[in-house]
Enzyme design. Structure first.
Site, short mmCIF file in Angstrom:
data_model
loop_
_atom_site.label_atom_id
_atom_site.label_comp_id
_atom_site.label_asym_id
_atom_site.label_seq_id
_atom_site.Cartn_x
_atom_site.Cartn_y
_atom_site.Cartn_z
CG ASP A 90 -2.20 0.86 0.95
OD1 ASP A 90 -2.24 1.58 -0.06
OD2 ASP A 90 -3.12 0.83 1.80
CG ASP A 125 -5.99 5.39 -2.94
OD1 ASP A 125 -4.85 5.05 -2.54
OD2 ASP A 125 -7.03 4.92 -2.45
CB ALA A 193 -12.72 5.31 1.40
CB CYS A 276 -11.99 -22.39 17.53
SG CYS A 276 -10.65 -22.45 16.32
CB CYS A 278 -7.27 -23.32 15.27
SG CYS A 278 -6.87 -22.26 16.67
CB CYS A 281 -8.96 -23.34 20.03
SG CYS A 281 -8.97 -21.58 19.67
N1 GUN Z 1 -6.54 0.92 3.10
C1 GUN Z 1 -7.84 0.94 3.51
N2 GUN Z 1 -8.58 1.73 2.71
C2 GUN Z 1 -7.74 2.21 1.77
C3 GUN Z 1 -7.92 3.08 0.63
O1 GUN Z 1 -9.01 3.57 0.35
N3 GUN Z 1 -6.82 3.33 -0.15
C4 GUN Z 1 -5.58 2.80 0.15
N4 GUN Z 1 -4.56 3.06 -0.65
N5 GUN Z 1 -5.39 1.99 1.21
C5 GUN Z 1 -6.46 1.71 1.99
ZN ZN Z 2 -8.87 -21.42 17.42
#
Ligand code: GUN
Ligand code: ZN
Length: 486
Positions: A90, A125, A193, A276, A278, A281
């Site tokens: 990201d 963005d 978003a 659970c 796993c 757990c």
């Molecule tokens: N991580 C969570 N939401 C967003 C987003 O709208 N844009 C970016 N780049 N990372 C995110």
């Molecule tokens: Zn578990």
């Protein structure tokens, strides 16, 4: 559009796909564990043992710290994290949305992601929150679009490039943004978003965002639901066509002593038993887990196990053709998820275009099932049925069936269909004997439509005690309604 994404199985608008990245092929739908380059409860390489095929980290966090940046530039992102599979990065947009600014330009962060060898890069963005004024949504979207176009020019080969869809809660902006991004030809389309919607349980609004964005994209494009990591909504989001998810939730929830399940979350304090099996757990009691020195790590592990378990179940459901049954089950875990389900079925006309014509037996799971795409499909295609002469519409076989030119079965939520189709999908559905109001209403509306479309035919409707509904009276105006006798 390059063929980096191949769809191999479908159910509803969901699919199992193969995404080709520079570090290998990933099967979707899948969830990418979020790796914080600064803090690692679980080593990235170990993520594979939970089922992770691809990781996601934040290039801005790496860029900002001299030591991490130098190592990443020198040895590469994969060496820095110690993971040789695909890694998505990201851009710092999240920091931008929280702190209002970042110390990097779009061009710098895109070039940085390329230089460190990211498999999937994301431009800077602007994650416009829900419910802002339209003027703000539009102007931020314009900036986002400029940056995405700039990024698309910079990245010409190697790294895959994601084009996040923004537009706040304005459905027309989401769709328009998605369709413009499609023309720019990105490799992956994250829906941006949406975290605030999920945090406040606004699943109906989330469904609107997903569907409006999907409408602007090519159906063959891979879609990432940014920031979605709770397994209880995977089935719903996958059924609407989301392919990639990312989970910081496994670690964030663990930090907050929360134990994830596919039906919701427990606070560890309130757990007397561990529901659970796993490895965590099955080797601890609830009390042992609470008092363990490494409780946070154990919780993070459990959270990851259940996250991938649910994704495997979602994939199995796609292969079995019962994804919508799973969605309906999961969406009963919380009334706000149920709102999401109801909202999703308001888009049944859209879902119907992608939903396979034939699959495993349709299970009626409750009143929402009356609005499934299969029911709508039958209603939309009813004009293909031409009925002439006399016709009996009955739920239960009668001794008089043979006296009629046509025998039609009445089965809520579908309505009336030729008896010959009884074993064909979806008419071979498993339904409740005493239909609820919604199923009956849908079935009677469809039956009335069928009768009205065949004015030359002479219909007899065999009514039963279990079919009490005001529409029976309307039916009596156009058909001979008789009571069923054993
Ligand atoms: N991580 C969570 N939401 C967003 C987003 O709208 N844009 C970016 N780049 N990372 C995110
Ligand atoms: Zn578990």
């Amino acid at each position: 559009m390059s063929s980096i994404f191949e769809i191999v199985h479908k159910d509803a608008a969901g699919r199992i796909g193969r995404l080709t990245t520079p570090h290998g092929v990933v099967e979707t739908p899948t969830v990418m564990p979020v790796i914080n380059p600064n803090i690692q409860l679980i080593r990235p390489e170990e993520m594979r043992s939970f089922g992770a095929e691809v990781l996601i980290t934040n290039s801005y966090i790496i860029y900002r710290r001299d030591e991490l940046r130098e190592r990443a530039l020198k040895d590469g992102l994969h060496a820095l994290l110690g993971f040789d599979g695909p890694i998505m990065t990201d851009s710092g947009s999240f920091q931008l949305s929280v702190y209002g600014e970042v110390e990097v330009t779009n061009e710098q962060i895109i070039e940085f992601q390329q230089k460190i060898g990211s498999d999937i890069g994301v431009p800077l963005d602007i994650p416009t929150p829900p419910d802002v004024l339209r003027s703000r949504a539009e102007s931020e979207l314009a900036t986002t679009m400029e940056r995405l176009a700039e990024a698309r020019k910079i990245v010409t080969d190697g790294m895959l490039l994601a084009g996040p869809v923004q537009g706040s809660t304005y459905q027309d902006l989401r769709e328009q943004c998605a369709s413009t991004l499609s023309e720019l030809d990105f490799d992956i389309y994250p829906l941006g978003a949406v975290v605030p919607l999920m945090e406040s349980y606004r699943y109906a609004d989330l469904v609107d965002v997903i569907v409006s964005s999907k409408k602007g994209l090519s159906p063959t494009a891979p879609v990432h639901l940014f920031g979605a990591g709770h397994p209880m909504m995977f089935a719903l989001a996958v059924a609407l066509g989301c392919d990639l998810f990312d989970s910081a939730a496994y670690a964030l929830y663990a930090k907050d002593s929360r134990y994830i399940t596919s039906n919701g979350t427990y606070h560890l304090e309130n757990l007397h038993y561990l529901p659970c099996s796993c490895p965590v757990c099955s080797s601890h009691t609830a009390e042992e887990l609470k008092s363990a020195d490494n409780c946070e790590e154990l919780l993070a592990r459990h959270n990851l196990y259940v996250t991938f378990e649910e994704m495997r179940l979602v994939k199995q459901s796609i292969k079995d053709g019962n994804l919508l049954e799973l969605v309906e089950q999961r969406c009963r875990a919380h009334p706000r998820l149920l709102e999401g389900l109801k909202q999703a079925y308001t888009y049944s006309d859209w879902l119907e275009r992608y939903d396979p014509i034939s699959k495993s037996t349709f299970f009626y799971c409750g009143p929402e099932s009356a609005n499934r795409p299969e029911v709508l499909r039958f209603s939309n295609r009813m004009d293909r049925l031409t009925i002439t002469g006399s016709a009996i519409i009955r739920a239960t076989e009668t001794k008089d069936d043979s006296e009629f030119d046509n025998v039609l079965v009445f089965k809520p939520p579908f309505g009336a269909f030729p008896v010959e189709l009884g074993e064909v999908y979806p008419f071979n559905a498993e339904v409740v004997r005493n239909p609820d109001h919604e199923a009956l209403e849908q079935a009677l509306q469809n039956t009335i439509k069928l009768i009205e479309q065949n004015p030359e035919a002479d219909f007899t409707f065999v009514n039963e005690e279990r079919f009490k509904h005001p529409l029976i009276e309307s039916l009596a105006g156009i058909a001979n309604v008789v009571e069923y006798e054993r």
